[in-house]
Design a protein around this motif. Structure first.
Motif, PDB file in Angstrom:
ATOM      1  N   LEU A 282       5.832  13.330   2.162  1.00 19.78           N
ATOM      2  CA  LEU A 282       4.936  12.691   1.206  1.00 19.78           C
ATOM      3  C   LEU A 282       5.131  11.180   1.210  1.00 19.78           C
ATOM      4  N   THR A 283       4.102  10.463   0.778  1.00 19.90           N
ATOM      5  CA  THR A 283       4.217   9.039   0.507  1.00 19.90           C
ATOM      6  C   THR A 283       4.265   8.871  -1.001  1.00 19.90           C
TER       7      THR A 283
ATOM      8  N   THR B 158       0.070  13.532  -8.049  1.00 27.06           N
ATOM      9  CA  THR B 158       1.185  13.751  -8.980  1.00 27.06           C
ATOM     10  C   THR B 158       1.629  12.437  -9.605  1.00 27.06           C
ATOM     11  N   PHE B 159       1.862  12.465 -10.924  1.00 25.57           N
ATOM     12  CA  PHE B 159       2.335  11.292 -11.650  1.00 25.57           C
ATOM     13  C   PHE B 159       3.531  11.730 -12.486  1.00 25.57           C
ATOM     14  N   VAL B 160       4.730  11.296 -12.080  1.00 24.94           N
ATOM     15  CA  VAL B 160       5.964  11.637 -12.795  1.00 24.94           C
ATOM     16  C   VAL B 160       6.418  10.390 -13.543  1.00 24.94           C
ATOM     17  N   CYS B 161       6.468  10.494 -14.853  1.00 24.91           N
ATOM     18  CA  CYS B 161       6.721   9.324 -15.694  1.00 24.91           C
ATOM     19  C   CYS B 161       7.997   9.497 -16.500  1.00 24.91           C
TER      20      CYS B 161
ATOM     21  N   LEU C 126      14.917  10.492  -1.840  1.00 30.97           N
ATOM     22  CA  LEU C 126      13.631  10.860  -1.249  1.00 30.97           C
ATOM     23  C   LEU C 126      13.571  10.535   0.241  1.00 30.97           C
ATOM     24  N   THR C 127      14.087   9.374   0.618  1.00 30.23           N
ATOM     25  CA  THR C 127      14.012   8.994   2.032  1.00 30.23           C
ATOM     26  C   THR C 127      14.969   9.815   2.889  1.00 30.23           C
ATOM     27  N   THR C 128      16.140  10.167   2.380  1.00 32.57           N
ATOM     28  CA  THR C 128      17.026  11.033   3.159  1.00 32.57           C
ATOM     29  C   THR C 128      16.451  12.434   3.288  1.00 32.57           C
ATOM     30  N   ALA C 129      15.540  12.805   2.398  1.00 35.63           N
ATOM     31  CA  ALA C 129      14.856  14.095   2.498  1.00 35.63           C
ATOM     32  C   ALA C 129      13.652  14.030   3.427  1.00 35.63           C
TER      33      ALA C 129
ATOM     34  N   VAL D 239      -1.243   7.007  -1.159  1.00 35.70           N
ATOM     35  CA  VAL D 239      -0.093   7.514  -1.902  1.00 35.70           C
ATOM     36  C   VAL D 239      -0.365   8.939  -2.381  1.00 35.70           C
ATOM     37  N   ASP D 240       0.618   9.822  -2.222  1.00 37.58           N
ATOM     38  CA  ASP D 240       0.503  11.209  -2.676  1.00 37.58           C
ATOM     39  C   ASP D 240       1.019  11.411  -4.094  1.00 37.58           C
TER      40      ASP D 240
END
Length: 449
Positions: free
Chosen positions: A152-153, A251-254, A171-174, A206-207
């Motif tokens: 994902l981006t 998706t929006f995680v706040c 996230l980047t290591t995943a 962006v995802d």
């Protein structure tokens, strides 16, 4: 002084290709740097074959580590050496990382061996390498527990903060791509974000969005401070969420906080089904969460408890107080503190970004909240210090003002992660003892199998 030797091996229940890839991706150095050491990653080598990694040290010094071309074997080994003075002369550091095929039951596994030649005594290296071993194992376990998805981006506000830095690295290591949204001059992999007037193309491609930015709640709750806290969250969040929906973001995680439940929420465990409490932060959190919702978005609100990290936040302050013999108990210490280990917090963010089945509020707290008195006694026992001198409650009031102290340092909040437990999510550090051991360098090296 001649260099001495330190060697530690541990076996991971994952195939060698997966373990090697994790180490070669951006963010690995951030994830593996212990928070209790006086060093922080500045930049990570782009290549394990011959790149350079830089750490900051106290007093403006740096540790520059060069990866050695002649020590590199793809999938098998890489080597880094201290390259700058006076660090090189003082440590004579050479670290060889070796990866070998192994087995764990009937499954493929990887044995990692760390061999260090250095003047630093071996006993002084044990805490750091124990931290690295546990961190790597838990990160790989977490990644394996996620639903399978294409990379994902993900755009992240507040990416340079404590939580944002570790979330981006996780996230980047995943294997995901992270775009930092910054209010300053953007660097590589960043985009400029104007919170009051975000550019129409800000979220192009962006995802998902992780929105962590907001004025710090630490400080005296003056009218000006409260104005900044509210205005940095409500308006910018509403505009960013609407833009995300218009841009096709899924998706929006706040960010939110357990302050949602008010300052007098200790009489029973509170879950996501409970409504907002009373007080300034409860009002702000309720408005903040409402502002994050837009039609067409899967929205998740992370109600964060007291995030424990040896690198920042409240834990280093409490640790310093306990080491000085003052304890970490405010008055009688009978109020509840709903805490969460930093890695469990970033796990909850990462899972919420990736798992399409998650929506709504999520309590980012450990399953076992403690009273302030329990927090103090546990921390004192771990640091082998006495725990009999309480901190007068007027102390926080002098620093934060009466309202700030009641909303922050003295808030009585007993919150449990009902939604996380309903989904069957695993917490790395469900107990305070385990979380403190990880953050303060009190873990043991993993046994080699």
């Amino acid at each position: 002084m001649s260099a001495t030797g330190f060697t530690a091996s541990h076996t991971l229940p994952f195939d060698r290709e997966r373990v090697w890839q994790w180490h070669s991706r951006p963010g690995a150095v951030v994830r593996l740097t212990p928070p209790f050491l006086p060093m922080r990653p500045v930049s990570q080598a782009r290549s394990l074959r011959g790149g350079t990694t830089v750490f900051s040290l106290p007093a403006g010094q740096q540790w520059v580590a060069n990866h050695q071309v002649d020590g590199y074997a793809p999938g098998e080994r890489f080597v880094d050496e201290a390259a700058n003075q006076p660090v090189r002369a003082a440590t004579r550091w050479r670290h060889t990382h070796t990866f070998e095929d192994a087995t764990s039951g009937d499954q493929p596994a990887t044995r990692i061996t760390d061999e260090v030649a250095t003047t630093i005594p071996a006993f002084a290296l044990h805490p750091a390498f124990a931290y690295r071993q546990h961190q790597l194992l838990e990160d790989l376990r977490f990644i394996a527990s996620l639903p399978e998805t294409e990379p994902l981006t993900i755009a992240v506000t507040g990416a340079s903060g404590l939580v944002g830095t570790h979330l981006c690295a996780q996230l980047t290591t995943a294997g995901h791509n992270v775009i930092g949204l910054t209010r300053g001059t953007p660097g590589p992999g960043e985009r400029r974000w104007d919170p009051e007037d975000p550019a129409a193309d800000l979220l192009e491609g962006v995802d998902a969005v992780a929105h962590l930015a907001g004025e710090s709640i630490m400080g005296r709750f003056t009218d000006e401070k409260k104005h900044k806290i509210r205005d940095s969250r409500i308006g910018p969040t509403r505009k960013l969420a609407r833009l995300a929906a218009e841009s096709g973001v899924e998706t929006f995680v706040c960010a939110s906080a357990v302050g949602f439940y008010g300052t007098d929420a200790g009489e029973r465990p509170h879950t996501e089904a409970d409504g907002p409490g009373e007080g300034f932060l409860a009002e702000v959190c309720a408005e903040w969460e409402d502002a994050s919702r837009a039609e067409g978005l899967r929205t998740v609100n992370i109600r964060t408890g007291l995030a424990l990290s040896g690198a920042g936040g409240l834990l280093p302050v409490l640790e310093a107080s306990v080491r000085a013999g003052l304890g970490a108990r405010f008055g009688s210490g009978d109020f509840w503190m709903s805490w969460v280990a930093l890695d469990d917090l970033t796990d909850l963010y990462a899972r919420s970004l990736i798992d399409a089945s998650v929506s709504g509020p999520i309590n980012a707290t450990a399953p076992n909240p403690v009273t302030n008195a329990e927090m103090s006694s546990t921390l004192a026992a771990m640091l082998h210090r006495p725990d009999f001198l309480p901190i007068p409650t007027f102390g926080p009031k002098l620093l934060l003002g009466a309202e700030g102290a009641e909303e922050l340092a003295l808030a009585d909040q007993r919150v449990v992660p009902a939604e996380a437990e309903h989904h069957g999510w695993r917490f790395r550090y469900p107990t305070l003892e385990a979380a403190l051991a990880h953050e303060l360098g009190k873990e043991q090296l993993l046994a080699d199998r």
